[in-house]
Design an enzyme around this catalytic site. Structure first.
Site, mmCIF file in Angstrom:
data_model
loop_
_atom_site.group_PDB
_atom_site.id
_atom_site.type_symbol
_atom_site.label_atom_id
_atom_site.label_comp_id
_atom_site.label_asym_id
_atom_site.label_seq_id
_atom_site.Cartn_x
_atom_site.Cartn_y
_atom_site.Cartn_z
ATOM 1 N N LYS A 37 0.828 -1.209 0.000
ATOM 2 C CA LYS A 37 0.000 0.000 0.000
ATOM 3 C C LYS A 37 0.866 1.265 0.000
ATOM 4 O O LYS A 37 0.585 2.219 -0.718
ATOM 5 C CB LYS A 37 -0.945 -0.007 1.207
ATOM 6 C CG LYS A 37 -2.043 -1.062 1.057
ATOM 7 C CD LYS A 37 -2.810 -1.328 2.347
ATOM 8 C CE LYS A 37 -3.748 -2.516 2.139
ATOM 9 N NZ LYS A 37 -4.485 -2.904 3.356
ATOM 10 N N GLN A 96 -4.360 -1.341 9.509
ATOM 11 C CA GLN A 96 -4.226 -2.649 8.875
ATOM 12 C C GLN A 96 -4.852 -3.735 9.760
ATOM 13 O O GLN A 96 -4.541 -3.841 10.946
ATOM 14 C CB GLN A 96 -2.735 -2.956 8.615
ATOM 15 C CG GLN A 96 -2.487 -4.257 7.900
ATOM 16 C CD GLN A 96 -3.091 -4.294 6.496
ATOM 17 O OE1 GLN A 96 -3.008 -3.334 5.734
ATOM 18 N NE2 GLN A 96 -3.733 -5.402 6.152
ATOM 19 N N ASP A 156 -10.753 2.981 3.760
ATOM 20 C CA ASP A 156 -11.028 1.547 3.576
ATOM 21 C C ASP A 156 -12.525 1.298 3.382
ATOM 22 O O ASP A 156 -12.933 0.239 2.906
ATOM 23 C CB ASP A 156 -10.578 0.773 4.831
ATOM 24 C CG ASP A 156 -9.265 0.033 4.617
ATOM 25 O OD1 ASP A 156 -8.918 -0.234 3.450
ATOM 26 O OD2 ASP A 156 -8.612 -0.296 5.626
#
Ligand code: NDP
Length: 296
Positions: free
Chosen positions: A54, A98, A121
């Site tokens: 990422k 994460q 997200d």
């Protein structure tokens, strides 16, 4: 029938090229670069790999990024205090924690502590709720990436029977919502399956579109699908492989050889859905910087 490959690596590259161009245009118009704050708790090797891919993608498209690495002993309060400082920092556009988190931390609590306007997200209940009522939102990255693949390959969704195997908050559930609800790209008749589904094959064999996100290596086999089905294999599973240097190989949730004999289209693992997830994260971070979803 022998399936055509859906090349997620290629479509992700196109998406990233577009984001890079849009970021450049945004900066040339006098705005600061978008900024993504990543938080990793613990040292799980899988999480480290995802975080690395990422942050590399950010560098590739011109998004600034920083990673807070916290020990897996961090308390919920310490983690949420840190998130609060990023929520209040106008220089931070997107915040990504994460997953998975260590067992003592509730991912629900942690996700809810992120300002929903920075939840790139798309996991915050505010964004999931807006998805469910078909309002502009941060669409969660994996399902959003799958819809980009449908668009790129002109794979029709409307009026099809879509079957989603897996009902997690991050993949299966938002995928099913988008397939069934979205006026512009969805409107499939959608079945969602999970561990308590009786006779899974009865459902998968009737699918025109089959999305599998169960985390079970090669669980869907050729005899479980019908001729011509479009198969999206989200699963990424490590299985032992003595012939590989690493000692393992990656396989999806579908048994590729037998399923691809019957499918019309199929995503490979790796190189299918995975690269799209990261590309959509870049897109969401730019949307957050531009305040496109939640104008001030
Ligand atoms: P979770 O473990 O959170 O969820 C799995 C879901 O599958 C659950 O809803 C579970 O049911 C269901 N399930 C498990 N076993 C079966 C079964 N035998 N029959 C029917 N349903 C079953 O996983 P995630 O959603 O996070 O991830 C799924 C897979 O996708 C993993 O392999 C993961 O690595 C991969 N992944 C890939 C991404 C990408 O970018 N390509 C991104 C995210 C994930 P129940 O709800 O009843 O427990």
């Amino acid at each position: 029938m022998s399936a055509k490959l859906i090349d997620g690596k290629y479509v992700a590259e196109l998406t990233r090229n577009q984001v890079r161009e849009d970021v450049n245009h945004w900066v040339e118009s006098g705005n600061r670069r978008p900024f993504l704050q990543v938080i990793q708790v613990g040292t799980d090797p899988g999480s480290t790999t995802y975080v690395r891919s990422k942050t590399r993608a950010c560098e590739d498209v011109g998004i600034e990024t920083d990673t807070n690495r916290l020990p897996d002993t961090v308390s919920a309060k310490q983690l949420k205090d840190l998130i609060r400082t990023h929520n209040e920092n106008d220089g931070v556009d997107g915040i990504l924690v994460q997953l998975p988190l260590p067992a003592h931390l509730s991912s629900h609590d942690v996700i809810e502590s992120i300002d929903y306007r920075k939840d790139v997200d798309g996991f915050h209940p505010m964004n999931v709720g807006r998805l469910a009522v078909d309002q502009p939102t941060f669409r969660s990255c994996t399902p959003a990436g799958i819809f980009e693949l449908f668009k790129h390959y002109s794979i029709p969704v409307k009026s099809k029977h879509a079957v989603v195997v897996g009902a997690s908050n991050i993949v299966g559930s938002p995928m099913a919502i988008m397939l069934s609800r979205e006026n512009t790209s969805g409107k499939a008749t959608t079945t969602i399956c999970h561990k308590f589904t009786k006779d899974l094959t009865q459902h998968t064999i009737s699918a025109d579109l089959l999305v599998v996100a169960a985390g079970q290596p090669e669980m869907i086999r050729g005899e479980m699908v019908k001729e011509g089905v479009v198969v999206i294999d989200v699963g990424i599973n490590r299985v032992a492989d003595e012939t590989s240097e690493k000692g393992y190989k990656l396989v999806g949730d579908c048994h590729f050889e037998s399923v691809s004999e019957k499918a019309s289209w199929i995503t490979p693992v790796p190189g299918g859905v995975g690269p799209m997830t990261v590309a959509m994260l870049m897109k969401n971070t730019l949307l957050a910087a531009k305040k496109s979803i939640y104008p001030e």
